[in-house]
Design an enzyme around this catalytic site. Structure first.
Site, short mmCIF file in Angstrom:
data_model
loop_
_atom_site.label_atom_id
_atom_site.label_comp_id
_atom_site.label_asym_id
_atom_site.label_seq_id
_atom_site.Cartn_x
_atom_site.Cartn_y
_atom_site.Cartn_z
CB CYS A 1 -0.90 0.02 1.23
SG CYS A 1 -1.79 -1.53 1.50
CG LEU B 1 -1.08 -4.56 -4.60
CD1 LEU B 1 -1.89 -4.54 -5.89
CD2 LEU B 1 0.41 -4.60 -4.90
CB ALA B 2 -6.42 -6.28 -2.05
CG ASP C 1 -0.97 -8.15 7.06
OD1 ASP C 1 -1.97 -7.63 6.52
OD2 ASP C 1 0.16 -8.09 6.55
CB SER D 1 13.11 -10.20 -5.22
OG SER D 1 14.29 -9.73 -5.80
#
Length: 608
Positions: free
Chosen positions: A2, A50-51, A102, A377
């Site tokens: 987010c 951003l879900a 969370d 990553s």
């Protein structure tokens, strides 16, 4: 993942909704799925989402009544990887939950433990909490600085945001750069000094720090730092513990309610991460999607080999993909792709950087976004396991200065003489280096090469790693992708910090102990492949485009760059390096000067 932003103004009851709205709008790429704002007397918070976890009920700002009967409002960017364990612990303490996110776990953790909640968190995070009872704003950033957070002090409070553009959107925050900011640009770049943000009076919340804002003022507090202690495990025990931690970290970071992919360069770090994640995927019977970047063939060249970039990643990435059974995509970009995305890359970074490297990463994340919003990553392994040549080559680590000076030569030699005399960048760089050394936690009795290697590792983690993490965060977020870095788990970082060099280099190679810990996951050719840096496009066509653009800038009488640099030296750089693809130094400086000029123009930066 987010974007968070907000402000406090003790001089007014009501903060203009248009102001917080404009600040929040700058972060839409970080959170394309949802956005919201929240207002109370003297405070306003904004959030874009951003879900990833709890898609239906995890919206923010998250506001509940706290244990003192007053509202507690939270905006949070990141992931708490131990949120399930924390939720169970908080339930045992009598807490009831309304969502499975969370974010709510973090809210209850704050309400239960206050600022001490950070000691309980495993994850990457930057968050702000407004406590209506304490009348206090708390700004917190994770231990390594994986997620960004900045603030600016106004006469009556603070303005904060996940990115500089969000803070600059507030009408009381000017886009100004003074002597310190110019020194950061020309003596330190592409790194910056921890806590600085180039813009005048803009402050970066430092990794492992929190900031309290109330009517008494602004106070910073360090809640985490590396601690030096003797390493008592032998080689087999060290290898076993690294693998145990790594497997636990991958299991935690594979959790998401939306599709997950992995970056796969063909180097040992990303390959091990992808291989471990592929095992998790195999349990569900699905192949892991993996992605790599490569350059289209132009002028007979895809990239230019150098001491940093030894060989092509593509064959090794394909080898690993076949070995682990992943669904692999090798995304190729052209010069036109790179040039076309440079403006977007610069806006994502908010500061001048290395566009000839950053742009391709942005394009790769755009490709990944077509599959899903989460990517795992391999960053951080080189920094904590001493994988760079400056960790092992005395010619790099023995000299008194930042050890990457020959890899990233600063651009201060291109400054105009008057500007250089005024700024004195050599002294600035020396002072910053000495200040950074003062922060190194030495082991008692440590001397010689061991002491110097610890210094170099600390400098790498506190400075160089911040640059890499910022690059990864901005590129991924600009594409609407959350990039997770398993090697950045603070438990692994703390453990690796104290491993002695003879164990780190087991097997006679950099990161030998890590290679031994994960070697069974990979083909031997990859597990023991020498490090090769992130590939850069150094073709004659790409060079011609960049060199031509900088010549055009030098011909513009009103170009802001011309007030800073020595025209003759820049022309000499262009003339002397044209057609030379053997080194990336000229690419670094030319692309950086272009970035500085375009940044000064687009952000309408005032130099004071």
């Amino acid at each position: 993942m987010c974007g968070v932003t907000g402000c406090i103004d003790w001089s007014t009851e009501v903060i203009d909704p248009a102001v917080i709205g404009a600040m929040t709008d700058t972060l839409q790429l970080r959170g394309p799925d949802d956005s919201g704002t929240w207002h109370a007397p003297h405070v306003a918070l904004g959030h874009t989402r951003l879900a990833i976890i709890d898609l239906a009920t995890g919206s923010q700002p998250m506001v509940f009544t706290g244990k003192h009967g007053k509202p507690v409002a939270l905006v949070f960017s990141g992931e708490i990887y131990n949120y399930r364990e924390l939720r169970d612990e908080l339930r045992r303490r009598g807490r009831a939950f309304r969502t499975t996110s969370d974010t709510e776990v973090l809210w209850h953790a704050y309400d239960e433990w206050g600022a001490g909640c950070v000691e309980h968190l495993n994850g990457m995070f930057a968050f702000a909490v407004w406590d209506g009872h304490a009348q206090e704003l708390l700004l917190v950033r994770d231990r390594l600085g994986i997620k960004p957070l900045f603030y600016f002090r106004t006469p009556h409070g603070v303005v904060f945001g996940s990115e500089l553009k969000a803070v600059l959107a507030h009408p009381e925050v000017p886009a100004e750069v003074d002597e310190q900011g110019l020194n950061e640009l020309f003596a330190m770049a592409p790194m910056t000094t921890p806590g600085t943000a180039v813009f005048k009076d803009m402050i970066e919340v430092r990794p492992g720090w929190l900031v309290r804002v109330n009517r008494s003022g602004v106070r910073e507090h360090r809640y985490w730092q590396l601690e030096s202690r003797p390493h008592t495990d032998d080689l087999p025990a060290t290898v076993a513990y690294i693998r145990e931690l790594f497997d636990d970290i991958i299991a935690r970071q594979s959790v998401a309610d939306r599709p997950v992919a992995a970056l796969l360069s063909g180097g040992v770090d990303s390959s091990a991460t992808a291989a471990a994640l592929a095992k998790v995927f195999a349990a569900s019977g699905e192949p892991l999607p993996t992605f790599s970047i490569d350059y289209k063939l132009e002028d007979g060249v895809r990239y230019s080999s150098s001491s940093l970039h030894l060989d092509s990643d593509a064959p090794f990435a394909e080898m690993v993909a076949k070995h682990i059974g992943s669904d692999h995509t090798a995304w190729q970009v052209s010069t036109d792709d790179l040039v076309g995305a440079q403006q977007e890359s610069r806006r994502a970074m908010d500061l001048p950087s290395l566009p000839h490297v950053n742009v391709s990463l942005l394009l790769l994340f755009r490709r990944i976004a077509e599959y899903g919003p989460v990517a795992i990553s391999g960053e951080v392994a080189d920094e904590i396991f001493r994988g760079y040549r400056w960790h092992r080559d005395p010619d790099h680590y023995a000299h008194a200065g930042f050890p990457w000076a020959s890899t990233y030569p600063p651009a201060m030699g291109l400054l105009a003489r008057g500007v250089r005399r005024q700024l004195d960048p050599e002294r600035y760089l020396r002072d910053r280096y000495l200040a950074a050394l003062d922060d190194v936690p030495h082991l008692a009795g440590e001397t010689g090469d061991d002491r110097r290697r610890r210094e170099v590792t600390h400098l790498t983690i506190t400075h160089y790693l911040r640059f890499l993490l910022a690059r990864k965060d901005r590129a991924s977020m600009a594409a609407g992708v959350e990039a997770r870095v398993p090697f950045g788990d603070h438990r692994l970082v703390e453990y690796a910090w104290n491993i002695p060099n003879e164990i780190l280099t087991a097997g006679g190679m950099e990161k030998g102990v890590l290679r031994m810990a994960i070697g069974d996951l990979l083909p031997r050719e990859v597990a023991w492949r020498p490090k090769s840096g992130y590939p850069v496009a150094q073709t004659r066509r790409y060079q011609k485009v960049l060199w031509g653009r900088l010549r055009d800038v030098l011909a513009e009488p009103d170009a802001p760059l011309l007030t800073l640099v020595d025209h003759d030296r820049v022309h000499a750089l262009l003339d002397g390096s044209a057609g030379d693809l053997s080194t990336w130094d000229s690419f670094l400086h030319v692309s950086y000067l272009l970035d500085v000029n375009d940044w000064l123009t687009e952000y309408n930066v005032r130099i004071r």
